[in-house]
Design a protein around this motif. Sequence first.
Motif, short mmCIF file in Angstrom:
data_model
loop_
_atom_site.label_atom_id
_atom_site.label_comp_id
_atom_site.label_asym_id
_atom_site.label_seq_id
_atom_site.Cartn_x
_atom_site.Cartn_y
_atom_site.Cartn_z
N GLY A 1 0.79 -1.23 0.00
CA GLY A 1 0.00 0.00 0.00
C GLY A 1 0.82 1.27 0.00
O GLY A 1 0.27 2.35 0.27
N ASN A 2 2.08 1.19 -0.34
CA ASN A 2 2.94 2.38 -0.35
C ASN A 2 2.74 3.20 -1.62
O ASN A 2 2.40 2.66 -2.68
N VAL A 3 2.98 4.50 -1.51
CA VAL A 3 2.97 5.42 -2.65
C VAL A 3 4.42 5.77 -2.97
O VAL A 3 5.15 6.29 -2.12
N TYR A 4 4.82 5.48 -4.18
CA TYR A 4 6.20 5.72 -4.60
C TYR A 4 6.24 6.89 -5.58
O TYR A 4 5.66 6.83 -6.66
N THR A 5 6.91 7.95 -5.18
CA THR A 5 7.24 9.01 -6.12
C THR A 5 8.62 8.73 -6.69
O THR A 5 9.37 7.88 -6.18
N PHE A 6 8.97 9.45 -7.76
CA PHE A 6 10.31 9.24 -8.31
C PHE A 6 11.37 9.79 -7.37
O PHE A 6 12.50 9.29 -7.33
N ASN A 7 11.02 10.80 -6.59
CA ASN A 7 11.96 11.28 -5.58
C ASN A 7 12.20 10.21 -4.52
O ASN A 7 13.35 9.97 -4.11
N ILE B 1 6.22 -1.75 -9.89
CA ILE B 1 5.37 -1.37 -8.77
C ILE B 1 4.28 -2.43 -8.64
O ILE B 1 3.50 -2.65 -9.57
N SER B 2 4.23 -3.09 -7.51
CA SER B 2 3.34 -4.24 -7.33
C SER B 2 1.90 -3.83 -7.10
O SER B 2 1.60 -2.69 -6.75
N GLU B 3 0.99 -4.80 -7.30
CA GLU B 3 -0.42 -4.56 -7.02
C GLU B 3 -0.59 -4.16 -5.57
O GLU B 3 0.01 -4.73 -4.66
N GLY B 4 -1.40 -3.14 -5.35
CA GLY B 4 -1.60 -2.59 -4.01
C GLY B 4 -0.80 -1.33 -3.77
O GLY B 4 -1.15 -0.53 -2.89
N ASP B 5 0.28 -1.12 -4.53
CA ASP B 5 1.09 0.08 -4.40
C ASP B 5 0.74 1.08 -5.50
O ASP B 5 0.00 0.79 -6.44
N VAL B 6 1.28 2.29 -5.38
CA VAL B 6 0.98 3.39 -6.30
C VAL B 6 2.28 4.00 -6.79
O VAL B 6 3.19 4.25 -6.00
N LEU B 7 2.37 4.24 -8.10
CA LEU B 7 3.45 5.05 -8.65
C LEU B 7 2.87 6.42 -8.96
O LEU B 7 1.87 6.54 -9.67
N GLN B 8 3.53 7.47 -8.43
CA GLN B 8 2.98 8.82 -8.53
C GLN B 8 3.95 9.78 -9.19
O GLN B 8 5.14 9.81 -8.87
N LEU B 9 3.42 10.54 -10.16
CA LEU B 9 4.17 11.67 -10.72
C LEU B 9 3.81 12.92 -9.96
O LEU B 9 2.63 13.19 -9.71
N ALA C 1 -1.48 3.85 -11.15
CA ALA C 1 -0.62 4.92 -11.67
C ALA C 1 -1.34 6.24 -11.42
O ALA C 1 -2.39 6.50 -12.00
N ASP C 2 -0.77 7.05 -10.54
CA ASP C 2 -1.32 8.39 -10.26
C ASP C 2 -0.42 9.42 -10.92
O ASP C 2 0.50 9.95 -10.31
N PHE C 3 -0.70 9.67 -12.19
CA PHE C 3 0.10 10.62 -12.97
C PHE C 3 -0.75 11.87 -13.18
O PHE C 3 -1.19 12.17 -14.29
N THR C 4 -1.01 12.61 -12.09
CA THR C 4 -1.92 13.75 -12.14
C THR C 4 -1.29 14.98 -11.49
O THR C 4 -1.81 15.51 -10.51
N PRO C 5 -0.17 15.46 -12.01
CA PRO C 5 0.42 16.69 -11.45
C PRO C 5 -0.55 17.86 -11.60
O PRO C 5 -1.36 17.90 -12.54
N ALA C 6 -0.43 18.81 -10.70
CA ALA C 6 -1.35 19.95 -10.74
C ALA C 6 -1.20 20.74 -12.03
O ALA C 6 -2.20 21.22 -12.59
#
Length: 460
Positions: free
Chosen positions: A28-34, A60-68, A88-93
């Motif tokens: 359930g972790n959220v991974y940013t590129f940072n 990035i495994s099922e249950g986790d999130v890759l975020q931009l 995949a949460d690729f939704t920068p402001a």
Amino acid sequence: MKKFYAFILMAAVAAGAIADEFVSDGTGNVYTFNALSQIDGTGVTLQDDGSYLVSANFTISEGDVLQLQNNDLIKMASGVLITVNGDADFTPADTAVVTRDVEGSNPKGFWMLGGNGNAELKNVTFEYVGVVFGGLNSSLHADNCTFTLHNGKSSSSGAISFNASCDNNIVENCYFIENTVNAIGSGASNPVGIIIRNNLFWHNTTTNRNKPQINMTCAGNYNMHIIGNQVIGGKFTMSGGIGVSNMMGMAHTGKLFIEDNYIADNRYGITTIGSIDALIKNNKMINNCYENDPNNGGSCISVYDSSSSSNIFIEGNWMEGGFWGITIVTGAPNVNLGKVEDPEAEDYNPGNNTFVNNGNNGVLYDLFNNGTNTVWAQGNTWNVAVQDEASIENVIYHQADDPSKGLVIFMPAHQEDTAVEEVETVKTDDGLYYNLMGISSEAPTAPGIYIHNGKKILMK
């Protein structure tokens, strides 16, 4: 023997490389590129210019999130593939960019393949990389993104490619610019439920492959909406505009809607292949004729169905400058482009299709019925000076030209309404002044023409 040991050594090295690839733990972790840049073995490093270099594959495994995150600049090295089995949460402001690391690199891009993982893409520019998506219980939503110069390494099926059947997908307000392959596609056995609306498709399939810019499979209970797009070709001789097919002969209980699109300068405009229930309405098609041989393409609308089970309803389209207006290539599909006799009938269609300068080799072809079914085509404006039976017959190929073909019923054609609208008269002997809008006053209010006591008066 030395060759055998060398092979074992190479295999071990390869296995080690696979084992060393970073895979998130799925908790359930959220991974940013940072964040990834601070974890050993991810292949993600923060550069001096603030960008992130991705030099190795990771998952990035099922249950986790890759975020931009906002203003992220991601540079991918040649051959690198990022697999997202979670979300995949690729939704920068405002914006983020994913591109190659150096000129000449060919990264593979993203595979978003989680069975339950959704992809949200917004305000992102993808350069030289594409997105492969698939999962029965997941969906993709792309909004205000740009996909440009995709190298085709992640998939040859599109800058956005669906490799599994899925529903509730949306691609809207996006730009697809000069990708080497087509813009959006799905496999022949992967019908997709999707809304594709208000996008710009510009000069895609630059390698001139035999694929339309939008190349989708329609079947099952999935509905597909292709609405309000601009599909502008690069005058390539192999790449068409919009193509939707059911080449595997799957049952189709959903419906295809192709409406309000502007399609120009492609090999062809719109084509359907196989058993499909479709509405093609209010599209404008201009100069979709960039095919070397008119026998192989150049139609504004083409229907191909050897199973003879398609239902294609065509209304209100403008078709201009093709080698052919509408071609029914084979079989006996049910094609209705105008049936006006009973406005209460379920298959009533006012027609309102317009044909302008479609032809080849010195012959005009508004409608070419190479199928065996009767085609209703009433209420349309044909490319003839007088909309009468004798004139229209010259721009239609059907049973009258070859007894083995189906009949086209094209009369009555659309006629311009020349009736004079009745207007309510006003009394003008009451001493008032009436302007040309019928508004009265006791005296002229401005210079112009007035009616006063039944006489026309010019006031200067």
